[in-house]
Design a protein around this motif. Structure first.
Motif, PDB file in Angstrom:
ATOM      1  N   THR A  15      46.048  26.861  45.829  1.00  0.00           N
ATOM      2  CA  THR A  15      46.576  27.841  46.782  1.00  0.00           C
ATOM      3  C   THR A  15      47.462  28.855  46.063  1.00  0.00           C
ATOM      4  O   THR A  15      47.358  30.061  46.308  1.00  0.00           O
ATOM      5  CB  THR A  15      47.364  27.147  47.911  1.00  0.00           C
ATOM      6  OG1 THR A  15      46.469  26.310  48.655  1.00  0.00           O
ATOM      7  CG2 THR A  15      48.015  28.157  48.847  1.00  0.00           C
ATOM      8  N   ASN A  16      48.317  28.385  45.154  1.00  0.00           N
ATOM      9  CA  ASN A  16      49.163  29.309  44.387  1.00  0.00           C
ATOM     10  C   ASN A  16      48.317  30.271  43.564  1.00  0.00           C
ATOM     11  O   ASN A  16      48.646  31.457  43.456  1.00  0.00           O
ATOM     12  CB  ASN A  16      50.121  28.539  43.481  1.00  0.00           C
ATOM     13  CG  ASN A  16      51.306  27.984  44.239  1.00  0.00           C
ATOM     14  OD1 ASN A  16      51.529  28.316  45.394  1.00  0.00           O
ATOM     15  ND2 ASN A  16      52.060  27.121  43.586  1.00  0.00           N
ATOM     16  N   SER A  17      47.222  29.763  42.980  1.00  0.00           N
ATOM     17  CA  SER A  17      46.348  30.652  42.212  1.00  0.00           C
ATOM     18  C   SER A  17      45.701  31.697  43.106  1.00  0.00           C
ATOM     19  O   SER A  17      45.575  32.858  42.725  1.00  0.00           O
ATOM     20  CB  SER A  17      45.270  29.845  41.486  1.00  0.00           C
ATOM     21  OG  SER A  17      45.825  29.171  40.385  1.00  0.00           O
ATOM     22  N   VAL A  18      45.282  31.283  44.299  1.00  0.00           N
ATOM     23  CA  VAL A  18      44.665  32.227  45.240  1.00  0.00           C
ATOM     24  C   VAL A  18      45.686  33.280  45.671  1.00  0.00           C
ATOM     25  O   VAL A  18      45.376  34.476  45.705  1.00  0.00           O
ATOM     26  CB  VAL A  18      44.077  31.483  46.468  1.00  0.00           C
ATOM     27  CG1 VAL A  18      43.660  32.461  47.558  1.00  0.00           C
ATOM     28  CG2 VAL A  18      42.892  30.612  46.040  1.00  0.00           C
ATOM     29  N   LEU A  19      46.892  32.852  45.975  1.00  0.00           N
ATOM     30  CA  LEU A  19      47.911  33.773  46.491  1.00  0.00           C
ATOM     31  C   LEU A  19      48.572  34.625  45.408  1.00  0.00           C
ATOM     32  O   LEU A  19      48.933  35.778  45.657  1.00  0.00           O
ATOM     33  CB  LEU A  19      48.995  32.995  47.232  1.00  0.00           C
ATOM     34  CG  LEU A  19      48.571  32.282  48.504  1.00  0.00           C
ATOM     35  CD1 LEU A  19      49.728  31.464  49.070  1.00  0.00           C
ATOM     36  CD2 LEU A  19      48.051  33.277  49.535  1.00  0.00           C
ATOM     37  N   HIS A  20      48.760  34.057  44.209  1.00  0.00           N
ATOM     38  CA  HIS A  20      49.571  34.739  43.198  1.00  0.00           C
ATOM     39  C   HIS A  20      48.865  34.952  41.863  1.00  0.00           C
ATOM     40  O   HIS A  20      49.415  35.636  41.000  1.00  0.00           O
ATOM     41  CB  HIS A  20      50.853  33.940  42.932  1.00  0.00           C
ATOM     42  CG  HIS A  20      51.601  33.577  44.169  1.00  0.00           C
ATOM     43  ND1 HIS A  20      52.214  34.510  44.982  1.00  0.00           N
ATOM     44  CD2 HIS A  20      51.821  32.372  44.757  1.00  0.00           C
ATOM     45  CE1 HIS A  20      52.789  33.887  45.994  1.00  0.00           C
ATOM     46  NE2 HIS A  20      52.565  32.601  45.887  1.00  0.00           N
ATOM     47  N   GLY A  21      47.688  34.379  41.668  1.00  0.00           N
ATOM     48  CA  GLY A  21      47.050  34.429  40.364  1.00  0.00           C
ATOM     49  C   GLY A  21      45.976  35.478  40.192  1.00  0.00           C
ATOM     50  O   GLY A  21      45.385  35.606  39.126  1.00  0.00           O
ATOM     51  N   ARG A  22      45.719  36.237  41.235  1.00  0.00           N
ATOM     52  CA  ARG A  22      44.669  37.266  41.162  1.00  0.00           C
ATOM     53  C   ARG A  22      45.186  38.459  40.380  1.00  0.00           C
ATOM     54  O   ARG A  22      46.308  38.920  40.576  1.00  0.00           O
ATOM     55  CB  ARG A  22      44.268  37.683  42.568  1.00  0.00           C
ATOM     56  CG  ARG A  22      43.170  38.740  42.588  1.00  0.00           C
ATOM     57  CD  ARG A  22      42.639  38.953  43.990  1.00  0.00           C
ATOM     58  NE  ARG A  22      41.512  38.101  44.288  1.00  0.00           N
ATOM     59  CZ  ARG A  22      40.293  38.267  43.763  1.00  0.00           C
ATOM     60  NH1 ARG A  22      40.078  39.222  42.894  1.00  0.00           N
ATOM     61  NH2 ARG A  22      39.302  37.484  44.099  1.00  0.00           N
ATOM     62  N   THR A  23      44.327  38.968  39.473  1.00  0.00           N
ATOM     63  CA  THR A  23      44.698  40.136  38.674  1.00  0.00           C
ATOM     64  C   THR A  23      43.761  41.312  38.920  1.00  0.00           C
ATOM     65  O   THR A  23      44.006  42.398  38.415  1.00  0.00           O
ATOM     66  CB  THR A  23      44.675  39.806  37.165  1.00  0.00           C
ATOM     67  OG1 THR A  23      43.366  39.367  36.800  1.00  0.00           O
ATOM     68  CG2 THR A  23      45.705  38.740  36.838  1.00  0.00           C
ATOM     69  N   ARG A  24      42.703  41.102  39.688  1.00  0.00           N
ATOM     70  CA  ARG A  24      41.735  42.157  39.975  1.00  0.00           C
ATOM     71  C   ARG A  24      41.776  42.496  41.460  1.00  0.00           C
ATOM     72  O   ARG A  24      42.303  41.734  42.270  1.00  0.00           O
ATOM     73  CB  ARG A  24      40.329  41.698  39.611  1.00  0.00           C
ATOM     74  CG  ARG A  24      40.182  41.398  38.138  1.00  0.00           C
ATOM     75  CD  ARG A  24      38.762  41.012  37.803  1.00  0.00           C
ATOM     76  NE  ARG A  24      38.703  40.672  36.392  1.00  0.00           N
ATOM     77  CZ  ARG A  24      38.144  39.586  35.928  1.00  0.00           C
ATOM     78  NH1 ARG A  24      37.566  38.732  36.733  1.00  0.00           N
ATOM     79  NH2 ARG A  24      38.139  39.358  34.631  1.00  0.00           N
ATOM     80  N   ALA A  25      41.168  43.623  41.805  1.00  0.00           N
ATOM     81  CA  ALA A  25      41.080  44.019  43.216  1.00  0.00           C
ATOM     82  C   ALA A  25      40.282  42.974  43.987  1.00  0.00           C
ATOM     83  O   ALA A  25      39.424  42.280  43.422  1.00  0.00           O
ATOM     84  CB  ALA A  25      40.397  45.386  43.336  1.00  0.00           C
ATOM     85  N   MET A  26      40.555  42.849  45.281  1.00  0.00           N
ATOM     86  CA  MET A  26      39.916  41.820  46.114  1.00  0.00           C
ATOM     87  C   MET A  26      38.395  41.912  46.100  1.00  0.00           C
ATOM     88  O   MET A  26      37.725  40.893  46.212  1.00  0.00           O
ATOM     89  CB  MET A  26      40.434  41.886  47.554  1.00  0.00           C
ATOM     90  CG  MET A  26      41.863  41.413  47.710  1.00  0.00           C
ATOM     91  SD  MET A  26      42.124  39.703  47.160  1.00  0.00           S
ATOM     92  CE  MET A  26      41.265  38.815  48.438  1.00  0.00           C
ATOM     93  N   HIS A  27      37.830  43.094  45.963  1.00  0.00           N
ATOM     94  CA  HIS A  27      36.366  43.225  45.995  1.00  0.00           C
ATOM     95  C   HIS A  27      35.723  42.849  44.655  1.00  0.00           C
ATOM     96  O   HIS A  27      34.515  42.725  44.564  1.00  0.00           O
ATOM     97  CB  HIS A  27      35.959  44.647  46.406  1.00  0.00           C
ATOM     98  CG  HIS A  27      36.326  45.689  45.400  1.00  0.00           C
ATOM     99  ND1 HIS A  27      37.588  46.234  45.348  1.00  0.00           N
ATOM    100  CD2 HIS A  27      35.608  46.251  44.402  1.00  0.00           C
ATOM    101  CE1 HIS A  27      37.623  47.108  44.355  1.00  0.00           C
ATOM    102  NE2 HIS A  27      36.430  47.141  43.760  1.00  0.00           N
ATOM    103  N   GLU A  28      36.537  42.657  43.608  1.00  0.00           N
ATOM    104  CA  GLU A  28      36.021  42.264  42.299  1.00  0.00           C
ATOM    105  C   GLU A  28      36.076  40.746  42.152  1.00  0.00           C
ATOM    106  O   GLU A  28      37.070  40.120  42.506  1.00  0.00           O
ATOM    107  CB  GLU A  28      36.848  42.905  41.191  1.00  0.00           C
ATOM    108  CG  GLU A  28      36.739  44.407  41.129  1.00  0.00           C
ATOM    109  CD  GLU A  28      37.546  44.977  39.980  1.00  0.00           C
ATOM    110  OE1 GLU A  28      37.489  44.411  38.863  1.00  0.00           O
ATOM    111  OE2 GLU A  28      38.250  45.971  40.220  1.00  0.00           O
ATOM    112  N   PRO A  29      35.018  40.151  41.622  1.00  0.00           N
ATOM    113  CA  PRO A  29      35.019  38.688  41.465  1.00  0.00           C
ATOM    114  C   PRO A  29      36.039  38.236  40.422  1.00  0.00           C
ATOM    115  O   PRO A  29      36.273  38.921  39.422  1.00  0.00           O
ATOM    116  CB  PRO A  29      33.594  38.377  41.003  1.00  0.00           C
ATOM    117  CG  PRO A  29      33.053  39.648  40.473  1.00  0.00           C
ATOM    118  CD  PRO A  29      33.781  40.761  41.161  1.00  0.00           C
ATOM    119  N   GLU A  30      36.633  37.109  40.695  1.00  0.00           N
ATOM    120  CA  GLU A  30      37.608  36.507  39.781  1.00  0.00           C
ATOM    121  C   GLU A  30      37.533  34.996  39.975  1.00  0.00           C
ATOM    122  O   GLU A  30      37.306  34.520  41.074  1.00  0.00           O
ATOM    123  CB  GLU A  30      39.009  37.032  40.099  1.00  0.00           C
ATOM    124  CG  GLU A  30      40.041  36.605  39.088  1.00  0.00           C
ATOM    125  CD  GLU A  30      41.312  37.417  39.211  1.00  0.00           C
ATOM    126  OE1 GLU A  30      41.356  38.532  38.668  1.00  0.00           O
ATOM    127  OE2 GLU A  30      42.246  36.938  39.865  1.00  0.00           O
TER     128      GLU A  30
END
Length: 177
Positions: free
Chosen positions: A69-84
């Motif tokens: 959950t922390n990774s989903v909420l705080h670990g994203r480095t790309r725009a939401m439409h880009e896969p990560e």
């Protein structure tokens, strides 16, 4: 969360130890990663003889849920439409220690926010601290370059909770993924 003798011992047993069973999976960084991670770990623990009723199963699943959950909420480095992707690894040294590693693309270390217990949001790392026997975070590197972070949570094998962590045998640096 600082690197201590205990962290080093857990890592040495799981990363460099003999007879360590390892398995890993990657998920798209989205809300679906949380239930997917729970299903993956439940199946892996079941394959090692742990039932859904075992206290260790509950602890591992809760900690994994909080870390993913922390990774989903705080670990994203790309725009939401880009896969990560988010990584989840399970390392088991039967009879001694079990560890989970959650990796994401953010180099920012997790920060435990001190809030009143009555406030539900922001309690993730407090739960991780309460449920895991120990946890730590480290930068994830590839070819010497920081590419994200990894958060380890360690669990002493059931019935072994009063034992010291496994003895330290190796002191070589490692990449977290």
């Amino acid at each position: 969360m600082t690197t201590t003798r205990r962290t080093t011992q857990f890592l040495a047993a799981l990363v460099h130890g003999v007879e360590v069973e390892r398995t890993a999976i990657r998920f798209t960084n989205s809300e679906q990663a949380v239930p997917q991670s729970r299903r993956f770990l439940r199946a892996q623990l079941s394959a090692r003889g742990f039932t859904p009723e075992d206290e260790l199963t509950d602890r591992v699943l809760l900690v994994a849920s909080e870390l993913v959950t922390n990774s989903v909420l705080h670990g994203r480095t790309r725009a939401m439409h880009e896969p990560e992707m988010i990584g989840l690894a399970l390392s088991v040294k039967p009879g001694e220690v079990l560890g989970i590693l959650v990796t994401d693309n953010s180099p920012d270390p997790p920060v435990q926010i001190i809030r009143p217990a009555a406030v539900e949001d922001g309690q993730g790392l407090r739960l991780v601290s309460a449920m895991a026997d120990h946890w730590t975070a480290a930068p994830a590197t590839h070819n010497g370059e920081v590419v994200g972070k990894g958060v380890w949570a360690f669990f002493v094998w059931p019935g072994e909770s009063n034992r010291e962590p496994p003895a330290l045998h190796h002191r070589t640096p490692m990449e977290v993924w």
